[in-house]
Design a protein around this motif. Structure first.
Motif, mmCIF file in Angstrom:
data_model
loop_
_atom_site.group_PDB
_atom_site.id
_atom_site.type_symbol
_atom_site.label_atom_id
_atom_site.label_comp_id
_atom_site.label_asym_id
_atom_site.label_seq_id
_atom_site.Cartn_x
_atom_site.Cartn_y
_atom_site.Cartn_z
ATOM 1 N N ARG A 16 23.084 2.713 -9.659
ATOM 2 C CA ARG A 16 22.068 3.540 -9.017
ATOM 3 C C ARG A 16 20.886 2.663 -8.609
ATOM 4 O O ARG A 16 20.519 1.712 -9.295
ATOM 5 N N VAL A 17 20.299 2.989 -7.460
ATOM 6 C CA VAL A 17 19.124 2.306 -6.939
ATOM 7 C C VAL A 17 18.093 3.367 -6.608
ATOM 8 O O VAL A 17 18.421 4.399 -5.998
ATOM 9 N N GLU A 18 16.843 3.132 -7.009
ATOM 10 C CA GLU A 18 15.766 4.078 -6.733
ATOM 11 C C GLU A 18 14.554 3.328 -6.189
ATOM 12 O O GLU A 18 14.179 2.260 -6.707
ATOM 13 N N LEU A 19 13.947 3.885 -5.163
ATOM 14 C CA LEU A 19 12.782 3.302 -4.516
ATOM 15 C C LEU A 19 11.684 4.364 -4.476
ATOM 16 O O LEU A 19 11.893 5.459 -3.944
ATOM 17 N N THR A 20 10.531 4.053 -5.066
ATOM 18 C CA THR A 20 9.439 5.027 -5.131
ATOM 19 C C THR A 20 8.279 4.571 -4.254
ATOM 20 O O THR A 20 8.073 3.375 -4.019
ATOM 21 N N GLU B 114 0.811 -1.212 0.000
ATOM 22 C CA GLU B 114 0.000 0.000 0.000
ATOM 23 C C GLU B 114 0.848 1.266 0.000
ATOM 24 O O GLU B 114 0.332 2.351 -0.264
ATOM 25 N N TYR B 115 2.129 1.127 0.315
ATOM 26 C CA TYR B 115 2.992 2.311 0.394
ATOM 27 C C TYR B 115 4.078 2.297 -0.676
ATOM 28 O O TYR B 115 4.178 3.219 -1.480
ATOM 29 N N TRP B 116 4.890 1.249 -0.706
ATOM 30 C CA TRP B 116 5.988 1.202 -1.672
ATOM 31 C C TRP B 116 5.461 0.842 -3.052
ATOM 32 O O TRP B 116 4.590 -0.018 -3.203
ATOM 33 N N ASN B 117 6.036 1.477 -4.046
ATOM 34 C CA ASN B 117 5.585 1.292 -5.415
ATOM 35 C C ASN B 117 6.499 0.321 -6.161
ATOM 36 O O ASN B 117 6.096 -0.778 -6.521
ATOM 37 N N LYS B 118 7.762 0.732 -6.361
ATOM 38 C CA LYS B 118 8.683 -0.156 -7.073
ATOM 39 C C LYS B 118 10.125 0.181 -6.720
ATOM 40 O O LYS B 118 10.442 1.285 -6.263
ATOM 41 N N LEU B 119 10.989 -0.800 -6.959
ATOM 42 C CA LEU B 119 12.426 -0.670 -6.769
ATOM 43 C C LEU B 119 13.090 -0.907 -8.121
ATOM 44 O O LEU B 119 12.833 -1.915 -8.786
ATOM 45 N N THR B 120 13.920 0.022 -8.548
ATOM 46 C CA THR B 120 14.671 -0.136 -9.794
ATOM 47 C C THR B 120 16.156 -0.014 -9.501
ATOM 48 O O THR B 120 16.563 0.727 -8.595
ATOM 49 N N PHE B 121 16.956 -0.748 -10.270
ATOM 50 C CA PHE B 121 18.393 -0.643 -10.106
ATOM 51 C C PHE B 121 19.070 -0.731 -11.463
ATOM 52 O O PHE B 121 18.552 -1.345 -12.400
ATOM 53 N N ARG B 122 20.216 -0.083 -11.569
ATOM 54 C CA ARG B 122 21.023 -0.051 -12.787
ATOM 55 C C ARG B 122 22.483 -0.179 -12.411
ATOM 56 O O ARG B 122 22.950 0.423 -11.430
ATOM 57 N N LEU B 123 23.214 -0.979 -13.157
ATOM 58 C CA LEU B 123 24.649 -1.115 -12.974
ATOM 59 C C LEU B 123 25.293 -1.172 -14.347
ATOM 60 O O LEU B 123 24.853 -1.940 -15.221
ATOM 61 N N GLY B 124 26.316 -0.350 -14.555
ATOM 62 C CA GLY B 124 26.991 -0.315 -15.843
ATOM 63 C C GLY B 124 28.490 -0.270 -15.695
ATOM 64 O O GLY B 124 29.017 0.343 -14.752
ATOM 65 N N HIS B 125 29.176 -0.956 -16.608
ATOM 66 C CA HIS B 125 30.636 -0.917 -16.670
ATOM 67 C C HIS B 125 31.030 -0.610 -18.098
ATOM 68 O O HIS B 125 30.546 -1.257 -19.043
ATOM 69 N N ASN B 126 31.897 0.372 -18.266
ATOM 70 C CA ASN B 126 32.336 0.776 -19.602
ATOM 71 C C ASN B 126 33.850 0.755 -19.680
ATOM 72 O O ASN B 126 34.535 1.384 -18.869
ATOM 73 N N ASN B 127 34.360 0.013 -20.635
ATOM 74 C CA ASN B 127 35.795 -0.041 -20.909
ATOM 75 C C ASN B 127 36.032 0.736 -22.203
ATOM 76 O O ASN B 127 35.799 0.222 -23.297
ATOM 77 N N TYR B 128 36.501 1.956 -22.041
ATOM 78 C CA TYR B 128 36.604 2.895 -23.172
ATOM 79 C C TYR B 128 38.056 3.260 -23.420
ATOM 80 O O TYR B 128 38.841 3.441 -22.479
ATOM 81 N N GLU B 129 38.407 3.380 -24.707
ATOM 82 C CA GLU B 129 39.712 3.942 -25.048
ATOM 83 C C GLU B 129 39.659 4.536 -26.446
ATOM 84 O O GLU B 129 38.883 4.112 -27.300
ATOM 85 N N HIS B 130 40.463 5.559 -26.648
ATOM 86 C CA HIS B 130 40.682 6.039 -28.009
ATOM 87 C C HIS B 130 42.107 6.556 -28.131
ATOM 88 O O HIS B 130 42.735 6.975 -27.146
#
Length: 744
Positions: A406-410, A366-382
């Motif tokens: 990042r983690v978000e809780l709504t 009745e209170y919490w809506n959703k939990l989302t999470f994102r994790l990224g790794h980038n190996n970049y070179e030029h």
């Protein structure tokens, strides 16, 4: 005065049309809650808000480019793709690089995201570094104009560009779906092909995409390099008699090309694969992307280095070789140039591998809506490759090994308040290694926690938010830096009627200096600048006030369907960090010295757009945007203007939309930028005329589209005031891009 009056007229038109729409509609919502109004708006929610709000209901000015509109605008670079959006300009650096400038802010103040995570490339380190996103693969692009530091951190003090490509599926398609597209552009002989496939069964969903793009040199009207003698530093008409006075101009003549910009050919390819497990309460998925991009830096931007390396005795032989190269390029303007470019050519060879994990869980609460999470790794070179004769050698290698999560809780229990809580962590291990490395290797760690709350009562809606952030920068050599940042935001909306509202917002945000601003010390060949950082720089603090008006009713007909957006903003930035042109030349490299420094600055401007129907199938759009910025203090003999700002733009577009085809004629006028900043060159006014059309058809059960765009029909010489290369590489001349797209 003309600039202010022109934009004021556009805003007045917008407001007058909106008031007329309000008074004639006879539809008011007195006594209704703002939630009812929000439900009546467009139901496509933007991801730049964690609270699932449509763009029309967000207090901050948000633009969404998607569908046919995105397919028409999509180009090789992000800046070029977004150049026609309100408040957005393109900081081009030849054909291979185009970075977005939002309200005069760019680089470290504009956050470029890939599905809400930082791209973690090197595009904010230097203007010659391309963003590692592919507009041709985007499903939609969200542009948030103004500070977005609450959710995305101090790098978003000027705005956010969020590229959504759907490579991590969030639902299982009922059947396999796909699309394929092929296009050709006469501006640079570009051929591009794109494909996308997605499918699944049971709880498993998968995704595949790929793009290949190759082009030759960019065609332009006239000469590529504008000699400095043609324009006085602070006026347009003063020193034509000194055209050959400076040694720099004599060198530039050896690099100049007529009808095309040399060494602007490019080749890029990208591929992605994604896999998700989807349930009734959410999903979890991962993806991997590989991007390779090889592009040239326009000729003439780095000529001093060759003279310095080879000495005066060899200079004559080098000039002779360059003259032969010039003749060769005139004969083969559209052929690909790599080793044939000769000693003047510098290229960027970029590669990255990116891994992403994304998940969402929806609560039965009745209170919490959703939990989302994102994790990224980038190996970049030029690698910056410099040509000597028929051979390239490695100049400087840039690498960025980056992580971000990042983690978000709504929550939303139907009471007065709903909101979101978030935590963001990132680490960037950045290095520039080589003979011409201008910035020290460093590790940047950041951690931020934020909360966003909103409530509504009657016709009013309020948003509040706060963020605490710590940024730590640890260089390989030098003094470690630690910054504590606080950002606060408040916005108030008043709904005049069901589909229109007024908004006012106030944001206080802080930005920590980045590694290159603190520790740069050396010549950067591709930019032709000698950069000097300052490890005593203070953090920036911005106070941004914004007033806006919005009207949008897709379900209405006639004049009630007018779509209106108008915004005015005032942004006071204390300790603004910028690379100041000192007007002094480094003796060894013979590049101008640019030193990073703090200086208080004020940005202000306005944007307005009004679209209204002329008939059932025709519509007219009027638009304009302007930004002005100046430093608060005065330095004797120097301009107070902040450098490289876009000029005032205004124009109109006429569109036709029929059963199977549509078209648009767009005319944009940009005024002269006669406030270029200290030791910078002004740019001339121009008028750009574009025409786009597409036809939809059916073929063997598949949906097909034939599209074409005629750009810069007047063949104007366009030099972007936002570009460091405005004197060396104008924008493409008259061109046609055409292609075909199939959905199955």
């Amino acid at each position: 005065m003309y600039r202010v009056n022109t934009l004021a007229l556009a805003i007045a038109c917008a407001l007058s049309v909106s008031v007329s729409a309000q008074t004639t509609s006879g539809q008011t919502t007195a006594g209704k809650g703002a939630s009812d109004k929000r439900d009546a708006l467009e139901e496509v929610n933007v991801t730049v808000s964690p609270l699932e709000k449509p763009a029309d209901a967000v207090a901050a000015p948000v633009s969404v480019l998607k569908g046919d509109e995105l397919r028409k605008a999509a180009s090789a670079t992000l800046g070029q793709t977004l150049n026609s959006q309100l408040g957005v300009a393109n900081a081009s650096f030849g054909g291979g690089v185009g970075l977005p400038v939002i309200r005069g802010q760019s680089a470290n103040r504009v956050k470029v995201l890939n599905d809400n995570l930082d791209t973690a490339d090197a595009s904010n380190t230097s203007s010659d570094h391309a963003a590692s996103v592919e507009p041709l693969l985007a499903e939609s692009i969200e542009i948030l104009r103004g500070p977005a530091t609450l959710r995305y951190g101090s790098g978003a003090i000027g705005g956010v560009v969020n590229v959504l490509d759907g490579r991590i599926p969030t639902e299982v398609p009922e059947q396999m779906e796909g699309a394929v597209e092929m296009r050709h552009d006469t501006a640079n002989g570009q051929d591009a092909g794109v494909f996308r496939l997605q499918g699944g069964a049971g709880n498993l969903a998968w995704y595949l995409d790929g793009v290949y793009r190759e082009n030759g040199n960019t065609e332009i009207p006239g000469l590529a390099i504008r000699e400095h003698g043609e324009h006085e530093e602070h006026a347009h008409d003063a020193h034509e008699e000194h055209e050959e006075e400076h040694h720099e101009d004599e060198l530039n003549s050896d690099f100049n090309t007529d009808g095309f910009v040399g060494n602007t050919n490019a080749r890029a390819k990208s591929g992605s694969a994604g896999l998700s497990w989807v349930t009734e309460t959410g999903f979890i998925g991962l993806s991997v992307n590989r991007l390779e991009n090889n592009y040239g830096i326009p000729l003439g931007t780095h000529n001093h280095t060759h003279e310095d390396e080879h000495g005066e005795e060899e200079h004559g032989e080098e000039d002779h070789a360059l003259e032969e190269e010039h003749d060769h390029e005139e004969e083969h303007a559209h052929e690909e140039h790599t080793e044939e470019e000769g000693p003047a050519a510098v290229r960027i060879d970029m590669a990255q591998t990116r891994y992403d994990l994304k998940g969402e869980h929806r609560f039965n609460s009745e209170y919490w809506n959703k939990l989302t999470f994102r994790l990224g790794h980038n190996n970049y070179e030029h690698v910056e490759l410099e040509a000597h004769g028929d051979h390239f050698h490695e100049g400087t290698r840039f690498t960025n090994d980056a992580w971000e999560g990042r983690v978000e809780l709504t929550h939303d229990d139907g009471s007065e308040w709903r909101g979101a809580y978030g935590l963001q962590l990132s680490r960037k291990d950045f290095a520039a290694v080589g003979e011409e490395a201008f910035v020290r290797p460093s590790i940047t760690d950041s951690i931020g926690a934020f909360t966003m709350k909103e409530r509504e009562w009657g016709d009013w809606h309020m948003d509040l938010g706060a963020r605490l952030e710590n940024v730590n920068i640890d260089p390989e050599f030098g003094r470690e830096q630690d910054f504590n940042l606080v950002s606060l935001s408040g916005a108030l909306q008043y709904f005049l009627a069901e589909h229109q509202h007024l908004s006012a917002s106030l944001t206080s945000a802080e930005r920590a200096p980045v590694a290159e601003e603190l520790y740069a010390d050396g010549a950067h060949l591709a930019e032709s600048r000698y950069l000097i950082g300052d490890d005593a720089l203070d953090k920036e603090n911005s106070v941004n006030l914004e007033l806006g008006y919005h009207h949008h009713n897709q379900e209405a007909s006639g004049w009630h369907a007018a779509k209106v957006e108008a915004n005015v903003f005032y942004n006071r930035i204390g300790d603004y960090i910028y690379a100041a042109n000192t007007g002094v030349e480094d003796e060894e490299s013979e590049f101008d010295i640019f030193g990073y420094q703090n200086r208080d600055a004020t940005f202000y401007g306005a944007e307005a757009s009004v679209q209204f129907p002329l008939a059932d199938t025709l519509s007219l759009t009027l638009f304009g945007d302007s930004v002005r910025a100046s430093f608060d203090d005065r330095i004797a003999g120097e301009s107070r203007s902040v450098p490289r700002l876009p000029p005032l733009r205004y124009g109109f577009a006429v569109s036709g939309d029929y059963a199977n085809w549509n078209w648009q004629w767009r005319n944009t006028h940009a005024t002269a930028q006669d406030r270029p900043g200290a030791f910078e060159e002004p740019t001339e006014a121009y008028t750009r005329m574009d025409l786009t059309a597409q036809y939809n058809f059916k073929l063997a059960g598949s949906d097909g589209t034939v599209f074409a765009s005629a750009r810069n029909l007047l063949d104007e010489e366009i030099r972007n005031a936002t570009s460091l290369l405005r004197d060396f590489a104008p924008e493409p001349g008259r061109s046609v891009e055409a292609g075909v797209r199939f959905h199955f």
